[in-house]
Design an enzyme around this catalytic site. Structure first.
Site, short mmCIF file in Angstrom:
data_model
loop_
_atom_site.label_atom_id
_atom_site.label_comp_id
_atom_site.label_asym_id
_atom_site.label_seq_id
_atom_site.Cartn_x
_atom_site.Cartn_y
_atom_site.Cartn_z
N SER A 157 0.83 -1.19 0.00
CA SER A 157 0.00 0.00 0.00
C SER A 157 0.87 1.24 0.00
CB SER A 157 -0.94 0.00 1.21
OG SER A 157 -0.20 -0.07 2.41
N TYR A 159 0.15 5.90 0.14
CA TYR A 159 -0.59 6.91 0.89
C TYR A 159 -2.10 6.66 0.84
CZ TYR A 159 2.97 10.38 2.13
OH TYR A 159 4.00 11.06 2.71
N LYS A 161 -3.89 3.88 -1.38
CA LYS A 161 -4.50 2.62 -1.82
C LYS A 161 -3.79 1.40 -1.24
CE LYS A 161 -3.52 4.17 -5.75
NZ LYS A 161 -3.22 4.41 -7.17
N VAL A 163 -3.27 -2.81 -2.19
CA VAL A 163 -3.31 -3.68 -3.35
C VAL A 163 -3.26 -5.13 -2.88
CG1 VAL A 163 -2.25 -4.26 -5.56
CG2 VAL A 163 -2.05 -1.94 -4.67
N LYS A 177 -7.41 -3.22 -6.26
CA LYS A 177 -7.02 -1.98 -5.58
C LYS A 177 -8.23 -1.38 -4.89
CE LYS A 177 -3.11 -0.13 -8.25
NZ LYS A 177 -2.64 1.06 -9.00
N ASP A 289 4.74 11.09 -9.41
CA ASP A 289 5.34 10.15 -8.46
C ASP A 289 6.06 9.07 -9.26
OD1 ASP A 289 6.06 8.85 -6.16
OD2 ASP A 289 4.13 7.85 -5.89
#
Length: 504
Positions: A157, A159, A161, A163, A177, A289
């Site tokens: 994970s 910030y 989500k 997975v 997700k 990002d």
């Protein structure tokens, strides 16, 4: 002298790997969250925050701020969905839910937000509580498909989500997700506003934005969206789960130990992706990002998996100094166009990140000697931002052509030192020696363009006394060949050919 060379080479390799490790470990990034001990069966989402959490007392100002953030996040999603639609185009006929959300956005920006009677209770009733169904096309998979999954495994994970890996119908593995209720975004929002459901809606817009982008941007190096599901979970109605293609995490240290051909494929995949993003249907897109953990590998190809921090906005400017890009080891100032936009900033930001995270480590090392000068030029040009993505794309495609066609091979008239006896339908058991880089961790398995190159490789290895031409090829169509240190244990093997050195 030979021992000294081996020592120097070993020292260089050790220094390179340690430098790479330190660089990757100290890249600023999101902290991983620990997996919750108990996982919800109906939603495949993270458990709620501890109910005993001491929430900060909310003020009317913070409530208005939450409404503003919801409006801005929703408007961003709609911009991507409508592909930069104009104001008039945004007034087209829409589904009732979309109209309700649009009305909310207009309401949130109107003057009565500032009236004293708008306290948190009224605001909570006005904020969206139902699903935000912004799909552009009918999904392949939905709630019915993930209602009875098996082999649920938490992958990680960030910030926003979490997975998970699951298996559908006992055979197909996919990634799920969902918003991470224990993540940074939800925790900070709840501490500030004390509204779990509204904070969930705010965080879920990131998931919706990613879903829209994955539908709009169709490219082999972008992870596929298979579908999505809305269902009630954690006392919140219509929580969203997206169903995506599953990829293997990108392990840079492990990748550094693979063959140059596979590492080149990763860089080529990345450049093809960035070339597409620079010319996408939405305009030039930057990955804000941009780190190795935002990518996965699927069948040897690099694919971007995290798109919620992508942006199509080009920085505005009035002078060149406004177009300043800062990186940990280097800064750049781009040109400000007459239209008041920083020229190619999105493209250049992507390209320099590709250089510092991928090219500098993966491209030149252990490449064929005749290709290294070209690869060094590519690395230096991208590191200095002297090239844009179009030139970088063209140069890497040229390297691929030279490599696949065998035109990179030198000394075409070179006479071999030895002769080799061809033994069809045979192989050699064991008798392995190690070489680097190899496709086999216990032996010397390399790819070659043709028989001539295989002989040259064997003659360059003092241990090599024979080699086995296998029935396997790489992604470029090159032949995989096993090099052996002895030929005393030849055994029958259909579709393989053994070449034994007989002279020299």
């Amino acid at each position: 002298m030979r021992r000294r060379r081996v020592t120097v080479a070993a020292g260089f390799c050790f220094s390179f790997f340690m430098g790479t490790l330190l660089n990757l470990l100290f890249i600023p990034g999101f902290d991983h969250h620990q997996q919750r001990e108990q996982q919800q069966q109906n939603g495949v989402t993270r458990s709620l925050l501890d109910p005993s959490l001491d929430l900060q007392e909310e003020t009317p100002g913070s409530a208005l701020d939450l409404a503003r953030q919801l409006r801005e996040r929703y408007e961003e999603v709609m911009r991507y969905r409508e592909n930069r639609a104009s104001g008039s185009a945004a007034k087209r006929l829409v589904r009732p839910l979309e109209r309700r959300l649009m009305d909310l956005a207009q309401w949130a920006s109107s003057e009565h937000l500032h009236k004293e009677q708008q306290q948190r209770g009224d605001l909570a009733n006005a904020l969206p509580k139902s699903r935000i169904d912004l799909a552009l096309r009918a999904p392949w998979l939905g709630c019915r498909d993930i209602g009875n999954v098996t082999d649920l495994r938490y992958l990680g994970s960030g910030y926003t989500k979490a997975v998970y890996k699951v298996v559908l119908n006992g055979s197909v593995a996919v990634a799920l997700k969902s918003v991470d209720f224990g993540g940074h975004d939800i925790e900070n929002c709840v501490k500030r506003f004390g509204a779990v459901e509204d904070c969930y809606r705010l965080a879920s817009y990131k998931l919706v934005k990613e879903m829209i982008l994955l539908q709009r941007l169709q490219h082999p190096n972008i992870l596929q969206l298979y579908g999505y599901c809305y269902q009630d979970s954690n006392d919140i109605s219509d929580t969203l789960t997206t169903i995506m293609e599953l990829g293997a995490p990108l392990e840079m240290i492990q990748l550094l130990q693979t063959s140059w051909e596979d590492r080149f494929r990763i860089c080529l995949s990345l450049v093809r992706l960035l070339h597409y993003l620079a010319h996408s249907p939405l305009g030039s897109i930057t990955l804000l990002d941009f780190r190795p953990r935002q990518f996965v590998i699927v069948d040897g190809e690099l694919k971007v998996t995290d798109m919620d921090d992508a942006s199509i906005e080009e920085a505005s400017c009035s002078r060149n100094s406004d177009c300043f890009m800062e990186f940990p080891a280097r800064n750049f100032t781009l040109l400000c166009s007459v239209e008041g936009r920083c020229q190619n900033m999105n493209e250049k930001r992507n390209l320099y990140n590709a250089y510092r995270f991928f090219f500098t480590y993966l491209l030149p090392h252990s490449a064929p000697s005749s290709l290294r000068p070209m690869l060094d030029v590519i690395v230096n040009a991208t590191g200095e931002l002297r090239w844009g993505i179009d030139e970088t794309f063209a140069q890497l495609e040229r390297v691929l052509y030279l490599y696949k066609s065998g035109l990179y091979l030198q000394n075409a008239s070179h006479a071999h030192k030895a002769e080799y006896r061809r033994v069809p339908d045979t192989s050699i058991v064991e008798e392995n020696y190690k070489c680097w880089p190899s496709y086999h961790h216990k032996g010397c398995l390399l790819s070659v363009f043709d028989l001539r190159e295989a002989i040259e490789v064997c003659e360059s290895h003092s241990q090599c006394k024979a080699f086995v031409w296998t029935n396997q090829t790489t992604w470029t169509g090159r032949q995989l060949v096993f090099f052996k240190m002895d030929s005393s244990r030849v055994v029958p093997a259909p579709d393989k050919i053994t070449y034994v050195k007989v002279t020299g």
